[in-house]
Design an enzyme around this catalytic site. Structure first.
Site, PDB file in Angstrom:
ATOM      1  N   GLU A 270       0.033  10.060   2.205  1.00  0.00           N
ATOM      2  CA  GLU A 270       1.168   9.714   3.078  1.00  0.00           C
ATOM      3  C   GLU A 270       0.960   8.257   3.449  1.00  0.00           C
ATOM      4  OE1 GLU A 270       3.065   8.588   5.974  1.00  0.00           O
ATOM      5  OE2 GLU A 270       2.429  10.259   7.242  1.00  0.00           O
ATOM      6  N   GLU A 401       5.340  -3.828   4.863  1.00  0.00           N
ATOM      7  CA  GLU A 401       5.170  -3.051   6.082  1.00  0.00           C
ATOM      8  C   GLU A 401       4.456  -3.925   7.113  1.00  0.00           C
ATOM      9  OE1 GLU A 401       2.328   0.309   6.092  1.00  0.00           O
ATOM     10  OE2 GLU A 401       3.970   1.479   6.939  1.00  0.00           O
TER      11      GLU A 401
HETATM   12  P1  NAI Z   1      -5.982   1.392   5.855  1.00  0.00           P
HETATM   13  O1  NAI Z   1      -4.977   2.121   5.049  1.00  0.00           O
HETATM   14  O2  NAI Z   1      -6.953   0.539   5.112  1.00  0.00           O
HETATM   15  O3  NAI Z   1      -6.810   2.435   6.755  1.00  0.00           O
HETATM   16  C1  NAI Z   1      -6.465   3.790   6.915  1.00  0.00           C
HETATM   17  C2  NAI Z   1      -7.698   4.654   6.804  1.00  0.00           C
HETATM   18  O4  NAI Z   1      -8.286   4.483   5.520  1.00  0.00           O
HETATM   19  C3  NAI Z   1      -8.816   4.330   7.801  1.00  0.00           C
HETATM   20  O5  NAI Z   1      -9.449   5.534   8.190  1.00  0.00           O
HETATM   21  C4  NAI Z   1      -9.769   3.504   6.980  1.00  0.00           C
HETATM   22  O6  NAI Z   1     -11.079   3.545   7.456  1.00  0.00           O
HETATM   23  C5  NAI Z   1      -9.657   4.167   5.635  1.00  0.00           C
HETATM   24  N1  NAI Z   1     -10.029   3.329   4.491  1.00  0.00           N
HETATM   25  C6  NAI Z   1      -9.964   1.984   4.370  1.00  0.00           C
HETATM   26  N2  NAI Z   1     -10.405   1.603   3.165  1.00  0.00           N
HETATM   27  C7  NAI Z   1     -10.761   2.710   2.486  1.00  0.00           C
HETATM   28  C8  NAI Z   1     -11.259   2.967   1.188  1.00  0.00           C
HETATM   29  N3  NAI Z   1     -11.496   1.983   0.328  1.00  0.00           N
HETATM   30  N4  NAI Z   1     -11.498   4.233   0.826  1.00  0.00           N
HETATM   31  C9  NAI Z   1     -11.249   5.252   1.663  1.00  0.00           C
HETATM   32  N5  NAI Z   1     -10.770   5.069   2.912  1.00  0.00           N
HETATM   33  C10 NAI Z   1     -10.516   3.822   3.328  1.00  0.00           C
HETATM   34  O7  NAI Z   1      -5.181   0.545   6.915  1.00  0.00           O
HETATM   35  P2  NAI Z   1      -5.657  -0.694   7.839  1.00  0.00           P
HETATM   36  O8  NAI Z   1      -6.429  -1.678   7.051  1.00  0.00           O
HETATM   37  O9  NAI Z   1      -6.281  -0.160   9.053  1.00  0.00           O
HETATM   38  O10 NAI Z   1      -4.236  -1.317   8.200  1.00  0.00           O
HETATM   39  C11 NAI Z   1      -3.637  -2.228   7.310  1.00  0.00           C
HETATM   40  C12 NAI Z   1      -2.160  -2.014   7.176  1.00  0.00           C
HETATM   41  O11 NAI Z   1      -1.936  -0.735   6.639  1.00  0.00           O
HETATM   42  C13 NAI Z   1      -1.352  -2.022   8.452  1.00  0.00           C
HETATM   43  O12 NAI Z   1      -0.970  -3.282   8.811  1.00  0.00           O
HETATM   44  C14 NAI Z   1      -0.175  -1.172   8.076  1.00  0.00           C
HETATM   45  O13 NAI Z   1       0.799  -1.974   7.441  1.00  0.00           O
HETATM   46  C15 NAI Z   1      -0.732  -0.211   7.099  1.00  0.00           C
HETATM   47  N6  NAI Z   1      -0.980   1.099   7.709  1.00  0.00           N
HETATM   48  C16 NAI Z   1      -0.061   2.064   7.471  1.00  0.00           C
HETATM   49  C17 NAI Z   1      -0.197   3.284   8.042  1.00  0.00           C
HETATM   50  C18 NAI Z   1       0.816   4.323   7.790  1.00  0.00           C
HETATM   51  O14 NAI Z   1       0.687   5.445   8.297  1.00  0.00           O
HETATM   52  N7  NAI Z   1       1.837   4.048   7.014  1.00  0.00           N
HETATM   53  C19 NAI Z   1      -1.296   3.603   8.961  1.00  0.00           C
HETATM   54  C20 NAI Z   1      -2.241   2.520   9.122  1.00  0.00           C
HETATM   55  C21 NAI Z   1      -2.062   1.318   8.514  1.00  0.00           C
END
Ligand code: NAI
Ligand code: MG
Length: 499
Positions: A270, A401
Protein backbone atom coordinates in the site's frame (compact mmCIF):
# COMPACT_ATOMS: atom_id res chain seq x y z
CA UNK A 1 -3.33 27.39 29.80
CA UNK A 2 0.09 26.51 28.45
CA UNK A 3 1.95 23.60 30.00
CA UNK A 4 5.60 24.20 30.94
CA UNK A 5 6.53 21.27 28.74
CA UNK A 6 4.25 19.55 26.21
CA UNK A 7 4.90 16.32 28.12
CA UNK A 8 2.90 17.85 30.97
CA UNK A 9 -0.21 17.40 28.82
CA UNK A 10 0.22 13.63 29.07
CA UNK A 11 -1.87 11.66 31.52
CA UNK A 12 0.09 9.79 34.20
CA UNK A 13 -0.13 6.40 32.42
CA UNK A 14 0.95 7.88 29.07
CA UNK A 15 3.85 9.80 30.64
CA UNK A 16 4.88 6.70 32.55
CA UNK A 17 4.92 4.64 29.37
CA UNK A 18 6.86 7.20 27.31
CA UNK A 19 9.57 7.52 29.97
CA UNK A 20 10.00 3.76 30.44
CA UNK A 21 12.93 2.04 28.69
CA UNK A 22 11.64 0.44 25.49
CA UNK A 23 12.42 -2.97 24.10
CA UNK A 24 11.47 -5.35 21.29
CA UNK A 25 8.76 -7.94 21.84
CA UNK A 26 10.15 -11.29 20.72
CA UNK A 27 8.19 -14.34 21.78
CA UNK A 28 7.11 -13.52 25.33
CA UNK A 29 10.19 -11.42 26.09
CA UNK A 30 11.00 -7.74 26.03
CA UNK A 31 14.56 -7.50 24.72
CA UNK A 32 16.96 -4.71 23.82
CA UNK A 33 18.58 -4.81 20.38
CA UNK A 34 21.27 -7.48 20.35
CA UNK A 35 23.78 -4.75 19.42
CA UNK A 36 22.61 -2.72 22.42
CA UNK A 37 22.09 0.27 20.15
CA UNK A 38 19.14 2.63 20.38
CA UNK A 39 17.42 5.30 18.32
CA UNK A 40 16.06 8.59 19.65
CA UNK A 41 12.33 9.12 19.95
CA UNK A 42 11.60 12.70 18.94
CA UNK A 43 8.64 14.90 19.73
CA UNK A 44 7.95 16.59 16.36
CA UNK A 45 6.23 19.48 18.14
CA UNK A 46 9.48 20.54 19.82
CA UNK A 47 12.25 18.60 18.09
CA UNK A 48 13.29 17.29 21.51
CA UNK A 49 14.25 13.75 22.42
CA UNK A 50 11.64 12.11 24.65
CA UNK A 51 12.88 8.54 24.76
CA UNK A 52 14.82 5.73 23.08
CA UNK A 53 13.88 2.57 21.22
CA UNK A 54 15.99 -0.41 20.14
CA UNK A 55 17.98 0.08 16.91
CA UNK A 56 17.50 -3.50 15.78
CA UNK A 57 19.31 -5.24 12.99
CA UNK A 58 19.22 -8.53 11.08
CA UNK A 59 20.05 -10.58 14.20
CA UNK A 60 16.99 -9.26 16.06
CA UNK A 61 14.78 -9.90 13.04
CA UNK A 62 16.18 -13.42 12.91
CA UNK A 63 15.19 -14.06 16.52
CA UNK A 64 11.70 -12.72 15.87
CA UNK A 65 11.29 -14.92 12.78
CA UNK A 66 12.33 -17.97 14.82
CA UNK A 67 9.73 -17.11 17.48
CA UNK A 68 7.03 -16.51 14.87
CA UNK A 69 7.86 -19.77 13.08
CA UNK A 70 7.71 -21.77 16.31
CA UNK A 71 4.36 -20.21 17.24
CA UNK A 72 3.01 -20.97 13.78
CA UNK A 73 4.11 -24.58 13.61
CA UNK A 74 4.13 -25.97 17.11
CA UNK A 75 2.74 -23.48 19.63
CA UNK A 76 -0.83 -23.34 20.97
CA UNK A 77 -1.74 -20.94 18.13
CA UNK A 78 -1.21 -23.73 15.60
CA UNK A 79 -3.96 -25.78 17.28
CA UNK A 80 -6.44 -22.99 17.89
CA UNK A 81 -9.76 -22.87 16.13
CA UNK A 82 -10.98 -19.76 14.38
CA UNK A 83 -13.28 -19.25 17.34
CA UNK A 84 -10.30 -19.19 19.72
CA UNK A 85 -8.44 -16.71 17.53
CA UNK A 86 -11.53 -14.53 17.28
CA UNK A 87 -11.86 -14.46 21.08
CA UNK A 88 -8.27 -13.26 21.45
CA UNK A 89 -8.79 -10.59 18.82
CA UNK A 90 -11.95 -9.37 20.56
CA UNK A 91 -10.06 -9.30 23.84
CA UNK A 92 -7.31 -7.19 22.28
CA UNK A 93 -9.90 -4.88 20.74
CA UNK A 94 -11.50 -4.41 24.13
CA UNK A 95 -8.13 -3.70 25.80
CA UNK A 96 -7.39 -1.13 23.08
CA UNK A 97 -10.74 0.48 23.84
CA UNK A 98 -9.95 0.56 27.56
CA UNK A 99 -6.56 2.14 26.84
CA UNK A 100 -7.87 4.52 24.18
CA UNK A 101 -6.99 7.83 25.79
CA UNK A 102 -3.49 6.74 26.79
CA UNK A 103 -2.81 5.37 23.31
CA UNK A 104 -4.16 8.49 21.64
CA UNK A 105 -1.84 10.65 23.73
CA UNK A 106 1.19 8.47 22.98
CA UNK A 107 0.33 8.57 19.27
CA UNK A 108 -0.12 12.33 19.25
CA UNK A 109 3.18 12.92 21.02
CA UNK A 110 5.14 10.57 18.75
CA UNK A 111 3.63 11.52 15.38
CA UNK A 112 2.98 15.16 16.21
CA UNK A 113 -0.61 14.83 14.96
CA UNK A 114 -3.43 16.62 16.76
CA UNK A 115 -4.70 14.58 19.70
CA UNK A 116 -8.31 14.82 18.53
CA UNK A 117 -7.35 13.02 15.29
CA UNK A 118 -5.87 10.12 17.23
CA UNK A 119 -8.95 10.02 19.46
CA UNK A 120 -11.49 9.96 16.64
CA UNK A 121 -9.58 8.06 13.94
CA UNK A 122 -6.63 5.95 15.05
CA UNK A 123 -7.93 4.20 18.13
CA UNK A 124 -11.55 3.56 17.07
CA UNK A 125 -10.26 2.58 13.62
CA UNK A 126 -7.97 0.00 15.21
CA UNK A 127 -10.70 -1.40 17.45
CA UNK A 128 -13.15 -1.64 14.54
CA UNK A 129 -10.68 -3.50 12.35
CA UNK A 130 -9.86 -6.08 15.03
CA UNK A 131 -13.55 -6.69 15.68
CA UNK A 132 -14.37 -6.90 11.99
CA UNK A 133 -11.53 -9.30 11.18
CA UNK A 134 -12.29 -11.39 14.28
CA UNK A 135 -15.59 -12.11 12.54
CA UNK A 136 -13.77 -13.59 9.55
CA UNK A 137 -11.70 -15.95 11.69
CA UNK A 138 -14.69 -18.32 11.89
CA UNK A 139 -15.73 -17.91 8.26
CA UNK A 140 -12.66 -18.84 6.23
CA UNK A 141 -14.28 -21.68 4.33
CA UNK A 142 -13.30 -23.83 1.43
CA UNK A 143 -15.65 -25.03 -1.28
CA UNK A 144 -16.72 -28.32 -2.77
CA UNK A 145 -15.98 -28.10 -6.47
CA UNK A 146 -17.97 -30.10 -9.02
CA UNK A 147 -15.31 -31.62 -11.28
CA UNK A 148 -15.43 -32.26 -15.01
CA UNK A 149 -12.58 -34.74 -15.16
CA UNK A 150 -13.53 -38.25 -16.32
CA UNK A 151 -13.72 -40.78 -13.50
CA UNK A 152 -15.18 -40.45 -10.08
CA UNK A 153 -13.52 -37.74 -8.01
CA UNK A 154 -14.46 -35.60 -5.06
CA UNK A 155 -12.72 -32.21 -5.00
CA UNK A 156 -12.76 -29.57 -2.32
CA UNK A 157 -10.66 -26.61 -1.17
CA UNK A 158 -9.36 -25.35 2.14
CA UNK A 159 -7.70 -22.09 3.07
CA UNK A 160 -4.59 -22.35 5.21
CA UNK A 161 -2.60 -19.52 6.79
CA UNK A 162 0.13 -18.32 4.42
CA UNK A 163 2.59 -18.57 7.31
CA UNK A 164 4.92 -16.06 8.96
CA UNK A 165 4.04 -12.52 7.91
CA UNK A 166 6.37 -9.51 8.04
CA UNK A 167 4.60 -6.18 8.44
CA UNK A 168 6.35 -2.86 7.78
CA UNK A 169 4.39 0.30 8.47
CA UNK A 170 5.14 4.02 8.06
CA UNK A 171 5.10 6.84 10.57
CA UNK A 172 1.83 8.62 9.86
CA UNK A 173 -0.70 6.23 11.48
CA UNK A 174 1.57 3.73 13.25
CA UNK A 175 -0.89 1.99 15.55
CA UNK A 176 -3.81 1.94 13.18
CA UNK A 177 -1.80 0.74 10.20
CA UNK A 178 -0.12 -1.95 12.29
CA UNK A 179 -3.50 -3.21 13.48
CA UNK A 180 -5.07 -2.96 10.03
CA UNK A 181 -2.29 -5.09 8.55
CA UNK A 182 -2.11 -7.51 11.47
CA UNK A 183 -5.81 -8.21 11.95
CA UNK A 184 -6.47 -10.14 8.71
CA UNK A 185 -3.23 -12.09 9.14
CA UNK A 186 -4.23 -13.13 12.67
CA UNK A 187 -7.77 -14.01 11.59
CA UNK A 188 -6.25 -16.27 8.93
CA UNK A 189 -4.06 -17.99 11.54
CA UNK A 190 -0.71 -16.46 10.56
CA UNK A 191 1.94 -15.22 12.98
CA UNK A 192 3.49 -11.79 12.51
CA UNK A 193 6.60 -9.70 12.94
CA UNK A 194 5.86 -6.00 12.98
CA UNK A 195 8.53 -3.42 12.13
CA UNK A 196 7.11 0.02 12.90
CA UNK A 197 8.69 3.17 11.44
CA UNK A 198 11.75 4.39 13.34
CA UNK A 199 10.17 7.84 13.78
CA UNK A 200 7.06 6.51 15.54
CA UNK A 201 7.34 3.19 17.32
CA UNK A 202 5.91 3.96 20.75
CA UNK A 203 2.22 3.17 20.23
CA UNK A 204 2.96 -0.22 18.69
CA UNK A 205 5.21 -1.10 21.65
CA UNK A 206 2.30 -0.24 23.95
CA UNK A 207 0.17 -2.45 21.69
CA UNK A 208 2.65 -5.25 22.35
CA UNK A 209 1.94 -5.03 26.08
CA UNK A 210 -1.79 -5.32 25.39
CA UNK A 211 -1.15 -8.30 23.11
CA UNK A 212 0.46 -10.20 25.99
CA UNK A 213 -2.25 -9.04 28.39
CA UNK A 214 -4.92 -10.32 25.99
CA UNK A 215 -3.29 -13.74 26.16
CA UNK A 216 -1.93 -14.24 22.67
CA UNK A 217 0.53 -17.13 22.82
CA UNK A 218 4.20 -16.10 22.69
CA UNK A 219 5.55 -15.54 19.18
CA UNK A 220 2.20 -14.92 17.49
CA UNK A 221 2.88 -11.17 17.45
CA UNK A 222 6.48 -9.93 17.57
CA UNK A 223 7.48 -6.28 17.40
CA UNK A 224 10.97 -5.19 16.38
CA UNK A 225 11.91 -1.52 16.10
CA UNK A 226 14.71 -0.07 14.00
CA UNK A 227 15.50 1.68 10.77
CA UNK A 228 14.24 0.65 7.39
CA UNK A 229 17.71 0.13 6.00
CA UNK A 230 18.60 -2.27 8.79
CA UNK A 231 15.61 -4.00 10.45
CA UNK A 232 13.15 -3.32 7.61
CA UNK A 233 15.41 -4.59 4.85
CA UNK A 234 16.30 -7.71 6.88
CA UNK A 235 12.61 -8.52 7.37
CA UNK A 236 11.76 -8.01 3.69
CA UNK A 237 14.63 -10.27 2.61
CA UNK A 238 14.26 -13.00 5.26
CA UNK A 239 13.83 -16.50 3.86
CA UNK A 240 11.82 -17.55 6.91
CA UNK A 241 9.11 -15.00 6.12
CA UNK A 242 6.28 -16.21 3.86
CA UNK A 243 4.56 -12.92 3.13
CA UNK A 244 5.41 -9.28 3.53
CA UNK A 245 2.99 -6.43 3.95
CA UNK A 246 4.54 -3.06 3.25
CA UNK A 247 2.96 0.36 3.64
CA UNK A 248 4.96 3.45 2.77
CA UNK A 249 6.59 5.19 -0.17
CA UNK A 250 6.48 3.75 -3.67
CA UNK A 251 10.26 3.90 -3.88
CA UNK A 252 10.75 1.79 -0.74
CA UNK A 253 7.91 -0.48 -1.87
CA UNK A 254 9.96 -1.33 -4.95
CA UNK A 255 13.00 -2.09 -2.78
CA UNK A 256 10.85 -4.41 -0.65
CA UNK A 257 9.64 -6.15 -3.78
CA UNK A 258 13.22 -6.78 -4.92
CA UNK A 259 14.17 -8.07 -1.47
CA UNK A 260 11.15 -10.37 -1.47
CA UNK A 261 12.27 -12.02 -4.69
CA UNK A 262 14.83 -14.16 -2.84
CA UNK A 263 12.24 -16.65 -1.58
CA UNK A 264 9.33 -15.30 -3.67
CA UNK A 265 7.42 -14.36 -0.57
CA UNK A 266 3.95 -13.00 -1.17
CA UNK A 267 3.91 -9.21 -1.29
CA UNK A 268 1.19 -6.77 -0.27
CA UNK A 269 1.92 -3.10 -1.02
CA UNK A 270 0.00 0.00 0.00
CA UNK A 271 2.03 2.86 -1.38
CA UNK A 272 1.93 6.51 -2.25
CA UNK A 273 -0.68 8.63 -3.88
CA UNK A 274 -1.29 11.98 -5.53
CA UNK A 275 -5.01 11.77 -5.24
CA UNK A 276 -7.24 14.05 -7.30
CA UNK A 277 -10.29 15.93 -6.11
CA UNK A 278 -12.61 17.08 -8.90
CA UNK A 279 -15.09 19.86 -8.19
CA UNK A 280 -17.86 20.42 -10.72
CA UNK A 281 -19.71 23.73 -11.06
CA UNK A 282 -22.89 22.34 -9.49
CA UNK A 283 -21.16 21.23 -6.25
CA UNK A 284 -22.64 22.37 -2.94
CA UNK A 285 -19.77 24.67 -2.00
CA UNK A 286 -20.99 24.98 1.58
CA UNK A 287 -19.93 21.35 2.22
CA UNK A 288 -17.42 20.99 -0.63
CA UNK A 289 -14.98 23.66 0.54
CA UNK A 290 -14.43 22.23 4.04
CA UNK A 291 -14.48 18.73 2.55
CA UNK A 292 -11.78 19.52 0.01
CA UNK A 293 -9.70 21.40 2.59
CA UNK A 294 -9.98 18.61 5.16
CA UNK A 295 -8.87 16.11 2.53
CA UNK A 296 -5.50 17.84 2.24
CA UNK A 297 -4.92 19.45 5.63
CA UNK A 298 -5.92 16.54 7.89
CA UNK A 299 -2.78 15.19 9.58
CA UNK A 300 -0.84 17.99 7.85
CA UNK A 301 -1.36 16.14 4.58
CA UNK A 302 0.65 13.16 5.78
CA UNK A 303 -1.98 10.71 4.58
CA UNK A 304 -1.47 8.24 1.75
CA UNK A 305 -4.89 9.16 0.37
CA UNK A 306 -4.54 12.96 0.83
CA UNK A 307 -6.38 14.87 -1.89
CA UNK A 308 -3.34 16.80 -3.05
CA UNK A 309 -4.41 17.72 -6.61
CA UNK A 310 -7.55 19.82 -6.93
CA UNK A 311 -9.31 20.24 -10.28
CA UNK A 312 -12.05 22.85 -10.23
CA UNK A 313 -14.44 24.05 -12.93
CA UNK A 314 -12.98 27.43 -13.89
CA UNK A 315 -16.33 29.18 -13.30
CA UNK A 316 -16.02 28.58 -9.56
CA UNK A 317 -12.24 28.21 -9.31
CA UNK A 318 -11.54 31.48 -7.49
CA UNK A 319 -14.31 30.91 -4.95
CA UNK A 320 -13.14 27.41 -4.14
CA UNK A 321 -9.47 28.38 -3.91
CA UNK A 322 -10.28 31.34 -1.66
CA UNK A 323 -12.50 29.15 0.51
CA UNK A 324 -9.92 26.39 0.91
CA UNK A 325 -7.17 28.93 1.64
CA UNK A 326 -9.38 30.62 4.25
CA UNK A 327 -10.10 27.24 5.86
CA UNK A 328 -6.36 26.56 6.06
CA UNK A 329 -5.57 30.02 7.42
CA UNK A 330 -8.17 29.57 10.16
CA UNK A 331 -6.78 26.28 11.47
CA UNK A 332 -5.32 26.34 14.97
CA UNK A 333 -1.80 24.99 14.53
CA UNK A 334 0.22 23.87 17.48
CA UNK A 335 1.70 21.03 19.47
CA UNK A 336 -0.43 17.96 18.89
CA UNK A 337 -1.16 17.53 22.59
CA UNK A 338 -2.07 21.15 23.22
CA UNK A 339 -5.81 21.52 23.80
CA UNK A 340 -7.50 23.13 20.80
CA UNK A 341 -4.85 22.16 18.25
CA UNK A 342 -6.41 21.32 14.89
CA UNK A 343 -3.21 20.71 12.92
CA UNK A 344 0.15 19.61 14.28
CA UNK A 345 3.67 19.60 12.84
CA UNK A 346 5.18 17.29 10.25
CA UNK A 347 6.74 14.14 11.66
CA UNK A 348 10.44 15.01 11.33
CA UNK A 349 13.08 17.48 10.25
CA UNK A 350 13.65 15.35 7.17
CA UNK A 351 9.99 15.58 6.22
CA UNK A 352 10.01 19.33 6.88
CA UNK A 353 12.97 19.80 4.51
CA UNK A 354 11.31 17.62 1.90
CA UNK A 355 8.05 19.60 1.96
CA UNK A 356 9.82 22.99 1.96
CA UNK A 357 11.95 21.73 -0.95
CA UNK A 358 8.82 20.98 -3.02
CA UNK A 359 7.47 24.45 -2.23
CA UNK A 360 10.74 26.08 -3.22
CA UNK A 361 10.85 24.08 -6.47
CA UNK A 362 7.27 25.11 -7.29
CA UNK A 363 8.04 28.78 -6.69
CA UNK A 364 11.16 28.62 -8.82
CA UNK A 365 9.14 27.01 -11.59
CA UNK A 366 6.68 29.89 -11.55
CA UNK A 367 3.86 28.47 -9.40
CA UNK A 368 1.95 30.93 -7.24
CA UNK A 369 1.51 30.42 -3.51
CA UNK A 370 -2.05 31.58 -2.76
CA UNK A 371 -1.79 30.97 0.97
CA UNK A 372 0.69 29.57 3.46
CA UNK A 373 3.91 28.32 1.89
CA UNK A 374 6.32 28.65 4.79
CA UNK A 375 7.62 27.06 7.93
CA UNK A 376 6.13 28.27 11.22
CA UNK A 377 8.63 29.16 13.95
CA UNK A 378 11.87 27.29 14.35
CA UNK A 379 11.07 24.79 17.08
CA UNK A 380 9.28 21.68 15.89
CA UNK A 381 8.45 20.94 12.26
CA UNK A 382 5.45 23.13 11.48
CA UNK A 383 4.41 24.10 7.96
CA UNK A 384 1.53 26.42 7.07
CA UNK A 385 -1.51 24.99 5.28
CA UNK A 386 -0.66 25.87 1.70
CA UNK A 387 -2.59 26.34 -1.53
CA UNK A 388 -0.60 26.63 -4.75
CA UNK A 389 -1.91 27.65 -8.19
CA UNK A 390 -0.21 28.00 -11.55
CA UNK A 391 1.54 24.65 -11.38
CA UNK A 392 2.37 22.84 -14.62
CA UNK A 393 2.17 19.06 -15.05
CA UNK A 394 5.95 18.73 -15.17
CA UNK A 395 6.53 20.24 -11.71
CA UNK A 396 7.59 17.90 -8.92
CA UNK A 397 5.17 19.58 -6.50
CA UNK A 398 2.34 18.63 -8.85
CA UNK A 399 3.48 15.12 -9.80
CA UNK A 400 5.12 13.72 -6.69
CA UNK A 401 3.77 12.76 -3.29
CA UNK A 402 4.61 15.81 -1.13
CA UNK A 403 3.16 14.38 2.10
CA UNK A 404 2.58 17.78 3.63
CA UNK A 405 -0.31 20.29 3.86
CA UNK A 406 0.18 21.39 0.26
CA UNK A 407 -2.63 21.53 -2.31
CA UNK A 408 -2.07 22.15 -6.04
CA UNK A 409 -5.24 23.73 -7.47
CA UNK A 410 -5.85 23.68 -11.22
CA UNK A 411 -8.85 25.03 -13.16
CA UNK A 412 -10.53 23.11 -15.98
CA UNK A 413 -13.07 24.01 -18.62
CA UNK A 414 -16.41 22.74 -17.28
CA UNK A 415 -17.64 22.12 -20.83
CA UNK A 416 -14.91 19.53 -21.25
CA UNK A 417 -15.06 17.14 -18.29
CA UNK A 418 -12.94 14.67 -20.25
CA UNK A 419 -10.00 17.02 -19.85
CA UNK A 420 -10.42 16.91 -16.06
CA UNK A 421 -10.50 13.12 -16.07
CA UNK A 422 -7.45 12.92 -18.31
CA UNK A 423 -5.57 15.28 -15.97
CA UNK A 424 -6.74 13.39 -12.86
CA UNK A 425 -5.56 10.09 -14.34
CA UNK A 426 -2.23 11.52 -15.50
CA UNK A 427 -0.27 10.15 -12.54
CA UNK A 428 1.79 7.11 -11.71
CA UNK A 429 -0.51 6.75 -8.69
CA UNK A 430 -4.10 5.57 -8.33
CA UNK A 431 -5.00 5.27 -4.67
CA UNK A 432 -7.92 7.55 -3.89
CA UNK A 433 -10.03 10.23 -5.54
CA UNK A 434 -13.04 12.40 -4.87
CA UNK A 435 -15.74 13.98 -6.99
CA UNK A 436 -17.73 16.91 -5.66
CA UNK A 437 -21.03 17.42 -7.49
CA UNK A 438 -24.80 17.33 -7.10
CA UNK A 439 -25.22 15.51 -10.40
CA UNK A 440 -25.77 11.78 -9.98
CA UNK A 441 -24.97 11.21 -13.61
CA UNK A 442 -21.62 13.03 -13.49
CA UNK A 443 -20.71 11.51 -10.13
CA UNK A 444 -21.09 7.92 -11.33
CA UNK A 445 -19.70 8.61 -14.78
CA UNK A 446 -16.53 10.10 -13.31
CA UNK A 447 -16.29 7.41 -10.64
CA UNK A 448 -16.24 4.80 -13.39
CA UNK A 449 -13.53 6.56 -15.38
CA UNK A 450 -11.09 7.48 -12.62
CA UNK A 451 -8.29 4.96 -12.29
CA UNK A 452 -7.96 4.47 -8.55
CA UNK A 453 -8.73 1.90 -5.89
CA UNK A 454 -11.21 4.17 -4.14
CA UNK A 455 -13.44 6.91 -5.48
CA UNK A 456 -15.45 9.03 -3.05
CA UNK A 457 -18.47 11.10 -4.03
CA UNK A 458 -18.89 14.25 -1.93
CA UNK A 459 -16.47 12.98 0.69
CA UNK A 460 -12.77 12.01 0.86
CA UNK A 461 -10.55 9.80 3.02
CA UNK A 462 -13.26 7.21 3.57
CA UNK A 463 -12.17 3.98 5.25
CA UNK A 464 -14.07 1.06 6.68
CA UNK A 465 -12.80 -2.42 7.64
CA UNK A 466 -15.39 -4.01 5.33
CA UNK A 467 -14.64 -1.73 2.38
CA UNK A 468 -11.82 -2.32 -0.12
CA UNK A 469 -8.79 -0.05 0.32
CA UNK A 470 -5.79 -0.18 -1.96
CA UNK A 471 -4.26 1.14 -5.09
CA UNK A 472 -4.16 0.95 -8.87
CA UNK A 473 -0.90 1.52 -10.75
CA UNK A 474 2.09 2.37 -8.53
CA UNK A 475 -0.09 2.88 -5.46
CA UNK A 476 0.17 -0.77 -4.61
CA UNK A 477 -0.87 -4.39 -4.82
CA UNK A 478 -3.81 -5.96 -3.04
CA UNK A 479 -6.60 -4.67 -0.83
CA UNK A 480 -6.18 -4.06 2.89
CA UNK A 481 -9.70 -4.69 4.09
CA UNK A 482 -12.74 -6.89 3.58
CA UNK A 483 -12.34 -10.52 2.56
CA UNK A 484 -9.69 -9.54 0.01
CA UNK A 485 -7.29 -9.02 2.93
CA UNK A 486 -8.07 -12.47 4.34
CA UNK A 487 -7.48 -14.02 0.94
CA UNK A 488 -4.08 -12.39 0.86
CA UNK A 489 -3.01 -14.16 4.06
CA UNK A 490 -4.25 -17.60 3.08
CA UNK A 491 -3.07 -20.29 0.71
CA UNK A 492 -5.87 -21.93 -1.24
CA UNK A 493 -5.39 -25.71 -1.28
CA UNK A 494 -7.24 -28.06 -3.62
CA UNK A 495 -7.77 -31.60 -2.35
CA UNK A 496 -9.07 -34.35 -4.57
CA UNK A 497 -10.05 -37.92 -3.70
CA UNK A 498 -10.62 -40.75 -6.14
CA UNK A 499 -13.82 -42.43 -5.12
P1 NAI B 1 9.53 4.87 3.69
O1 NAI B 1 8.57 4.29 2.71
O2 NAI B 1 10.98 4.73 3.37
O3 NAI B 1 9.27 4.23 5.14
C1 NAI B 1 8.15 3.43 5.46
C2 NAI B 1 8.59 2.23 6.27
O4 NAI B 1 9.50 1.45 5.50
C3 NAI B 1 9.34 2.56 7.57
O5 NAI B 1 8.98 1.60 8.55
C4 NAI B 1 10.78 2.36 7.19
O6 NAI B 1 11.60 2.06 8.27
C5 NAI B 1 10.68 1.20 6.24
N1 NAI B 1 11.79 1.08 5.28
C6 NAI B 1 12.58 2.05 4.78
N2 NAI B 1 13.49 1.53 3.94
C7 NAI B 1 13.28 0.20 3.89
C8 NAI B 1 13.88 -0.87 3.19
N3 NAI B 1 14.89 -0.68 2.35
N4 NAI B 1 13.40 -2.11 3.38
C9 NAI B 1 12.37 -2.34 4.20
N5 NAI B 1 11.76 -1.35 4.90
C10 NAI B 1 12.20 -0.09 4.75
O7 NAI B 1 9.13 6.38 3.87
P2 NAI B 1 9.96 7.61 4.52
O8 NAI B 1 11.36 7.62 4.02
O9 NAI B 1 9.76 7.60 5.97
O10 NAI B 1 9.17 8.83 3.88
C11 NAI B 1 9.52 9.29 2.60
C12 NAI B 1 8.33 9.64 1.76
O11 NAI B 1 7.55 8.49 1.57
C13 NAI B 1 7.36 10.64 2.36
O12 NAI B 1 7.72 11.93 2.09
C14 NAI B 1 6.08 10.27 1.67
O13 NAI B 1 6.01 10.93 0.42
C15 NAI B 1 6.20 8.82 1.45
N6 NAI B 1 5.43 8.05 2.44
C16 NAI B 1 4.23 7.57 2.03
C17 NAI B 1 3.44 6.90 2.90
C18 NAI B 1 2.13 6.39 2.45
O14 NAI B 1 1.41 5.76 3.24
N7 NAI B 1 1.76 6.60 1.21
C19 NAI B 1 3.81 6.71 4.31
C20 NAI B 1 5.12 7.23 4.63
C21 NAI B 1 5.88 7.88 3.72
MG1 MG C 1 8.40 10.65 17.10
Amino acid sequence: MDAASPLDYLSAPAADFVRRPHANLIGADWLPAISGETLDVIDPGTGEIVGHIPASSAADIDAAVTAARAALESGPWSRMTGQDRARLMWKLASLLGDTAEELAQIESLDTGRALYECQIVDIPGSVNMLEYMAGWATKINGETIPLGAPGDFHGYTTREPVGVVGIIVPWNYPLELAVWRMAPALAAGCTVILKPAEQTSLSTLRLGELVLQAGFPPGVINIVTGTGESAGAALAAHDGVDAISFTGSTETGKAVLHAAAGNLKRVFLELGGKSPQIVLADADLHSTIPGVAGAIFFSSGQVCTAGSRLFVDKRIFDRVVEGVAAYGNALTIGHGLKPGTQMGPLVSGTQLDRVLGYLEGGRRGGAHVESGGARIGNAGYFVQPTVVTGTTPDMAIYREEVFGPVLCAVPFDGDDINAAITAANDSIYGLHASIWTRSLRHAHDLARRIKSGNVCINTHNFFDPAFPMGGYKQSGWGRASGFAAIEHYTELKGIVARL
